[in-house]
Design an enzyme around this catalytic site. Structure first.
Site, PDB file in Angstrom:
ATOM      1  N   GLU A  22       6.091  25.013  38.642  1.00 55.16           N
ATOM      2  CA  GLU A  22       6.313  24.734  37.223  1.00 55.16           C
ATOM      3  C   GLU A  22       5.121  23.957  36.664  1.00 55.16           C
ATOM      4  O   GLU A  22       4.621  23.039  37.298  1.00 55.16           O
ATOM      5  CB  GLU A  22       7.552  23.857  37.046  1.00 55.16           C
ATOM      6  CG  GLU A  22       8.832  24.558  37.374  1.00 55.16           C
ATOM      7  CD  GLU A  22      10.033  23.649  37.189  1.00 55.16           C
ATOM      8  OE1 GLU A  22      11.119  24.052  37.628  1.00 55.16           O
ATOM      9  OE2 GLU A  22       9.889  22.550  36.622  1.00 55.16           O
ATOM     10  N   CYS A  36       1.701  18.888  32.241  1.00 59.46           N
ATOM     11  CA  CYS A  36       2.129  18.364  33.539  1.00 59.46           C
ATOM     12  C   CYS A  36       1.860  19.450  34.593  1.00 59.46           C
ATOM     13  O   CYS A  36       2.307  20.582  34.443  1.00 59.46           O
ATOM     14  CB  CYS A  36       3.612  18.019  33.472  1.00 59.46           C
ATOM     15  SG  CYS A  36       4.265  17.418  35.026  1.00 59.46           S
ATOM     16  N   CYS A  73       8.266  20.367  47.859  1.00 54.96           N
ATOM     17  CA  CYS A  73       7.844  18.991  48.134  1.00 54.96           C
ATOM     18  C   CYS A  73       8.588  18.483  49.365  1.00 54.96           C
ATOM     19  O   CYS A  73       9.778  18.750  49.539  1.00 54.96           O
ATOM     20  CB  CYS A  73       8.128  18.094  46.926  1.00 54.96           C
ATOM     21  SG  CYS A  73       7.518  16.417  47.163  1.00 54.96           S
ATOM     22  N   CYS A 119      12.949  13.000  47.597  1.00 53.46           N
ATOM     23  CA  CYS A 119      13.540  12.069  46.627  1.00 53.46           C
ATOM     24  C   CYS A 119      14.923  12.615  46.236  1.00 53.46           C
ATOM     25  O   CYS A 119      15.062  13.797  45.908  1.00 53.46           O
ATOM     26  CB  CYS A 119      12.645  11.919  45.406  1.00 53.46           C
ATOM     27  SG  CYS A 119      11.008  11.290  45.831  1.00 53.46           S
ATOM     28  N   CYS A 158      15.743  14.632  42.833  1.00 57.41           N
ATOM     29  CA  CYS A 158      14.730  15.602  42.392  1.00 57.41           C
ATOM     30  C   CYS A 158      15.042  16.999  42.919  1.00 57.41           C
ATOM     31  O   CYS A 158      15.284  17.188  44.114  1.00 57.41           O
ATOM     32  CB  CYS A 158      13.360  15.143  42.891  1.00 57.41           C
ATOM     33  SG  CYS A 158      12.064  16.338  42.540  1.00 57.41           S
ATOM     34  N   CYS A 161      12.407  17.897  37.018  1.00 55.55           N
ATOM     35  CA  CYS A 161      11.382  18.466  37.869  1.00 55.55           C
ATOM     36  C   CYS A 161      11.979  19.492  38.842  1.00 55.55           C
ATOM     37  O   CYS A 161      12.899  19.211  39.581  1.00 55.55           O
ATOM     38  CB  CYS A 161      10.753  17.313  38.631  1.00 55.55           C
ATOM     39  SG  CYS A 161       9.512  17.734  39.790  1.00 55.55           S
TER      40      CYS A 161
HETATM   41  S1  SF4 Z   1      10.033  13.230  42.621  1.00 57.53           S
HETATM   42 FE1  SF4 Z   1      10.294  15.287  43.514  1.00 57.53          FE
HETATM   43  S2  SF4 Z   1       8.295  16.263  43.378  1.00 57.53           S
HETATM   44 FE2  SF4 Z   1       7.986  14.062  43.061  1.00 57.53          FE
HETATM   45  S3  SF4 Z   1       7.519  13.278  45.128  1.00 57.53           S
HETATM   46 FE3  SF4 Z   1       9.751  13.037  44.865  1.00 57.53          FE
HETATM   47  S4  SF4 Z   1      10.624  14.928  45.730  1.00 57.53           S
HETATM   48 FE4  SF4 Z   1       8.438  15.313  45.392  1.00 57.53          FE
END
Ligand code: SF4
Length: 359
Positions: free
Chosen positions: A89, A104, A111, A115, A118, A339
């Site tokens: 994205e 962005c 990833c 997190c 996310c 995100c």
């Molecule tokens: S917020 Fe999402 S994209 Fe950003 S580092 Fe954490 S898991 Fe990865």
């Protein structure tokens, strides 16, 4: 095959010399490439023989916009698919400066950071993006900004992925995007965000690129933060704040502290006080942004979005400590704003390198 987005002026000069053309064509050719978002083909002064040679030697923009979602607030989310596999994205949104747009960019496909709030991390890390794939996102956003009739003025690396875990490619892309003779954005208009990879923060400072740092803190204490951001078990709050201070001392750029506010998790008055004390005597700007629900996180926990009143109460409380803090408006709420959500929705449409869907 060399990619247009991989070229520096010096490299193209050297190639042109080797192919029997004037090296002085390099700068105007690359300027046109970045201005048009595609390979120039019709400038009579360069001659058809040169364009024929360029077409055989250099790969044009490879990626395509697989789908796009436009919000009522003007935010445009592009799902950009790469022929090497995978999609990311990239987002174009109204900037804080009226009449201009902010972009962005993603640094990885998926990833590994995990997190808990996310959507980008749900399927883990697929692969790092190349520098050219990052630059191509910028070119797509620049083209979209041109269509919208507003200039793209700033870029944040805050999309999918942890930029510090693909820092060589990110730095290479930044050098090209910021270069006045290439992307033309200016390095001071670029921000790199991290969950707090300490060696990466130090390397970014040492790179001497004059870019900004954004630290995704999300909690002022190790216990809460480790629940939200597993990387906190490797680099604790005190360590990453020390790294942010070193970044400021080395670059004189004031770091931004990103704080995603989750109702009942990190929004208490005590946590606001702790954040205020953590930043005591430290020049930083705090951006508080209300969480955009994504369904259950990796832990299985479902987080709630705080009310506007809760967001403002938290910001006000942080400010009582003399800290510069703002409530940041979420952009594109009506088009999968969090995100990774757009990619999650369209994941079956874009084949991954292994042939399976990205999801
Ligand atoms: S917020 Fe999402 S994209 Fe950003 S580092 Fe954490 S898991 Fe990865």
């Amino acid at each position: 095959m060399t990619h247009w987005c991989d070229l520096t002026i010096e490299q193209l000069e050297s190639d042109l010399r080797r192919w029997g053309f004037a090296p002085s064509h390099a700068k105007p050719l690359l300027r046109q490439f970045y201005a048009l978002g595609q390979v120039p083909t019709d400038a009579p002064r360069f001659g058809q023989r040169l364009f024929d040679r360029l077409a055989t030697e250099l790969a044009p923009v490879q990626s395509t916009v697989a789908t796009e979602a436009v919000s009522t607030d003007g935010t445009r989310k592009l799902l950009i698919a790469f022929p090497a596999g995978g999609a990311v994205e990239s987002v174009l949104m109204p900037s804080t400066k009226p009449g201009t747009l902010a972009g962005c960019l993603s640094s990885q496909i998926g990833c590994a950071m995990g997190c808990d709030f996310c959507a980008s991390t749900r399927n883990g890390l697929e692969r790092n993006l190349t520098a050219a794939e990052i630059v191509e996102q910028f070119i797509h956003l620049k083209r979209a900004a041109h269509e919208a009739g507003q200039p793209l003025k700033t870029i944040v690396f805050m999309g999918m992925g942890e930029p510090m875990h693909n820092l060589d490619a990110v730095l290479d892309a930044i050098r090209k995007i910021g270069d006045p003779d290439l992307g033309g954005l200016g390095w001071r208009q670029i921000t790199v965000s991290t969950v707090g990879i300490v060696p990466g923060i130090d390397r970014l400072a040492d790179a001497d690129l004059n870019v900004h740092l954004a630290l995704s803190l999300h909690a002022p204490d190790d216990e809460t933060r480790a629940q939200l951001v597993p990387m906190n078990r490797r680099y604790a709050v005190a360590e990453i704040m020390d790294a942010a201070r070193r970044f400021y001392d080395r670059t004189s750029r004031i770091p931004t502290i990103e704080y995603c506010l989750l109702a009942g998790v990190n929004d208490s008055p005590e946590q606001a006080d702790l954040l205020g004390r953590l930043l005591d005597g430290f020049r930083a700007h705090v951006n508080v942004i209300a969480f955009n629900p994504i369904g259950p996180g990796l832990s299985g926990k479902t987080y709630e979005r705080p009310t506007l009143e809760q967001v403002f109460a938290f910001v006000d409380r942080v400010r009582t400590h003399g800290v510069v803090a703002h409530a940041r408006r979420t952009k594109g709420d009506d088009v999968s704003a969090a995100c990774g959500q757009l990619r999650q929705q369209f994941v079956a449409l874009v084949p991954s390198p292994s042939g399976r869907g990205l999801g």
